[in-house]
Design a protein around this motif. Structure first.
Motif, mmCIF file in Angstrom:
data_model
loop_
_atom_site.group_PDB
_atom_site.id
_atom_site.type_symbol
_atom_site.label_atom_id
_atom_site.label_comp_id
_atom_site.label_asym_id
_atom_site.label_seq_id
_atom_site.Cartn_x
_atom_site.Cartn_y
_atom_site.Cartn_z
ATOM 1 N N GLN A 1 28.276 0.715 43.367
ATOM 2 C CA GLN A 1 29.653 0.927 43.827
ATOM 3 C C GLN A 1 30.536 -0.270 43.486
ATOM 4 O O GLN A 1 31.243 -0.810 44.327
ATOM 5 N N GLU A 2 30.475 -0.673 42.199
ATOM 6 C CA GLU A 2 31.279 -1.809 41.743
ATOM 7 C C GLU A 2 32.760 -1.520 41.899
ATOM 8 O O GLU A 2 33.198 -0.391 41.765
ATOM 9 N N GLY A 3 33.505 -2.571 42.146
ATOM 10 C CA GLY A 3 34.950 -2.465 42.181
ATOM 11 C C GLY A 3 35.507 -2.702 40.782
ATOM 12 O O GLY A 3 34.778 -3.019 39.834
ATOM 13 N N ALA A 4 36.805 -2.565 40.654
ATOM 14 C CA ALA A 4 37.463 -2.720 39.355
ATOM 15 C C ALA A 4 37.222 -4.104 38.754
ATOM 16 O O ALA A 4 36.996 -4.236 37.550
ATOM 17 N N LEU A 5 37.239 -5.131 39.573
ATOM 18 C CA LEU A 5 37.032 -6.498 39.071
ATOM 19 C C LEU A 5 35.613 -6.673 38.524
ATOM 20 O O LEU A 5 35.429 -7.238 37.446
ATOM 21 N N GLN A 6 34.608 -6.170 39.249
ATOM 22 C CA GLN A 6 33.231 -6.283 38.764
ATOM 23 C C GLN A 6 33.040 -5.518 37.453
ATOM 24 O O GLN A 6 32.377 -6.003 36.532
ATOM 25 N N THR B 1 21.391 -2.752 27.763
ATOM 26 C CA THR B 1 20.887 -3.621 28.809
ATOM 27 C C THR B 1 21.514 -3.160 30.119
ATOM 28 O O THR B 1 22.415 -2.335 30.133
ATOM 29 N N GLY B 2 21.046 -3.681 31.240
ATOM 30 C CA GLY B 2 21.596 -3.274 32.531
ATOM 31 C C GLY B 2 20.895 -2.054 33.082
ATOM 32 O O GLY B 2 19.904 -1.585 32.536
ATOM 33 N N ALA B 3 21.421 -1.528 34.175
ATOM 34 C CA ALA B 3 20.823 -0.381 34.857
ATOM 35 C C ALA B 3 21.853 0.243 35.786
ATOM 36 O O ALA B 3 23.015 -0.165 35.784
ATOM 37 N N TYR B 4 21.418 1.206 36.573
ATOM 38 C CA TYR B 4 22.310 1.849 37.531
ATOM 39 C C TYR B 4 22.994 0.819 38.407
ATOM 40 O O TYR B 4 24.186 0.822 38.593
ATOM 41 N N LYS B 5 22.187 -0.049 38.989
ATOM 42 C CA LYS B 5 22.728 -1.042 39.914
ATOM 43 C C LYS B 5 22.977 -2.346 39.174
ATOM 44 O O LYS B 5 22.123 -2.834 38.453
ATOM 45 N N THR B 6 24.156 -2.898 39.374
ATOM 46 C CA THR B 6 24.499 -4.165 38.721
ATOM 47 C C THR B 6 24.840 -5.257 39.721
ATOM 48 O O THR B 6 25.154 -6.372 39.325
ATOM 49 N N LEU B 7 24.817 -4.930 41.002
ATOM 50 C CA LEU B 7 25.089 -5.933 42.025
ATOM 51 C C LEU B 7 23.830 -6.136 42.849
ATOM 52 O O LEU B 7 23.148 -5.164 43.151
ATOM 53 N N PRO B 8 23.451 -7.320 43.216
ATOM 54 C CA PRO B 8 24.190 -8.561 43.054
ATOM 55 C C PRO B 8 24.151 -9.101 41.630
ATOM 56 O O PRO B 8 24.948 -9.977 41.290
ATOM 57 N N GLU B 9 23.217 -8.628 40.796
ATOM 58 C CA GLU B 9 23.195 -9.106 39.418
ATOM 59 C C GLU B 9 22.743 -7.981 38.493
ATOM 60 O O GLU B 9 22.060 -7.055 38.907
ATOM 61 N N VAL B 10 23.141 -8.082 37.235
ATOM 62 C CA VAL B 10 22.774 -7.098 36.233
ATOM 63 C C VAL B 10 21.367 -7.419 35.727
ATOM 64 O O VAL B 10 21.103 -8.545 35.333
ATOM 65 N N PRO B 11 20.440 -6.445 35.749
ATOM 66 C CA PRO B 11 19.135 -6.722 35.170
ATOM 67 C C PRO B 11 19.251 -6.838 33.645
ATOM 68 O O PRO B 11 19.775 -5.943 32.993
ATOM 69 N N THR B 12 18.821 -7.969 33.101
ATOM 70 C CA THR B 12 18.917 -8.219 31.662
ATOM 71 C C THR B 12 17.629 -8.849 31.158
ATOM 72 O O THR B 12 16.752 -9.200 31.943
ATOM 73 N N VAL B 13 17.534 -9.035 29.853
ATOM 74 C CA VAL B 13 16.386 -9.697 29.240
ATOM 75 C C VAL B 13 16.546 -11.206 29.325
ATOM 76 O O VAL B 13 15.635 -11.930 29.723
#
Length: 132
Positions: free
Chosen positions: A118-123, A78-90
């Motif tokens: 460009q997620e940070g360590a916390l994300q 699940t997910g994709a390259y970009k996860t911000l602002p939200e992760v694409p999911t089912v």
């Protein structure tokens, strides 16, 4: 003259197609079952590519389910390259996707690619925690 070998597993296959980041004309068509088998694959793990706008986890799950109705074994991230602002999911969350949808085995993101969020360590830590 025949060779017998075990089937291969590829854990990064754009089964719904790849490309698309330069617009619709740059999209690559979806993987064909015959091409996967010709390459010796018997198990694939599907991923979304850089285009998570016109391709979705639901579309990916549909293709994975179709492959599982053939002699192929298929899973997906699940997910994709970009996860911000939200992760694409089912289902709306990574945790629910991994817990409740059998072919989903984890989450994909890009960390060092210039096209990523460009997620940070916390994300990243939070994303990993959702997928465990």
């Amino acid at each position: 003259g025949a060779v017998v070998a075990p089937g291969l597993v590829d854990i990064h296959v754009h089964v719904t197609g790849g490309g698309g980041e330069s617009g619709p004309e740059s999209k690559v068509p979806e993987a064909r079952l015959s091409a996967l088998f010709k390459g010796g694959l018997t198990t694939v793990v599907g991923v979304l590519g850089t285009d998570s706008v016109s391709r979705t986890p639901v579309e990916l799950l549909t293709k994975v389910n179709a492959l599982n109705r053939s002699p192929m074994t298929a899973f997906m991230w699940t997910g994709a390259y970009k996860t911000l602002p939200e992760v694409p999911t089912v289902t709306g969350t990574v945790e629910k996707d991994v817990a409740f949808i059998l072919p989903i085995i984890g989450v994909k993101t890009a960390v060092s690619d210039h096209r990523s969020s460009q997620e940070g360590a916390l994300q990243l830590r939070n994303l990993v925690a959702q997928a465990r």
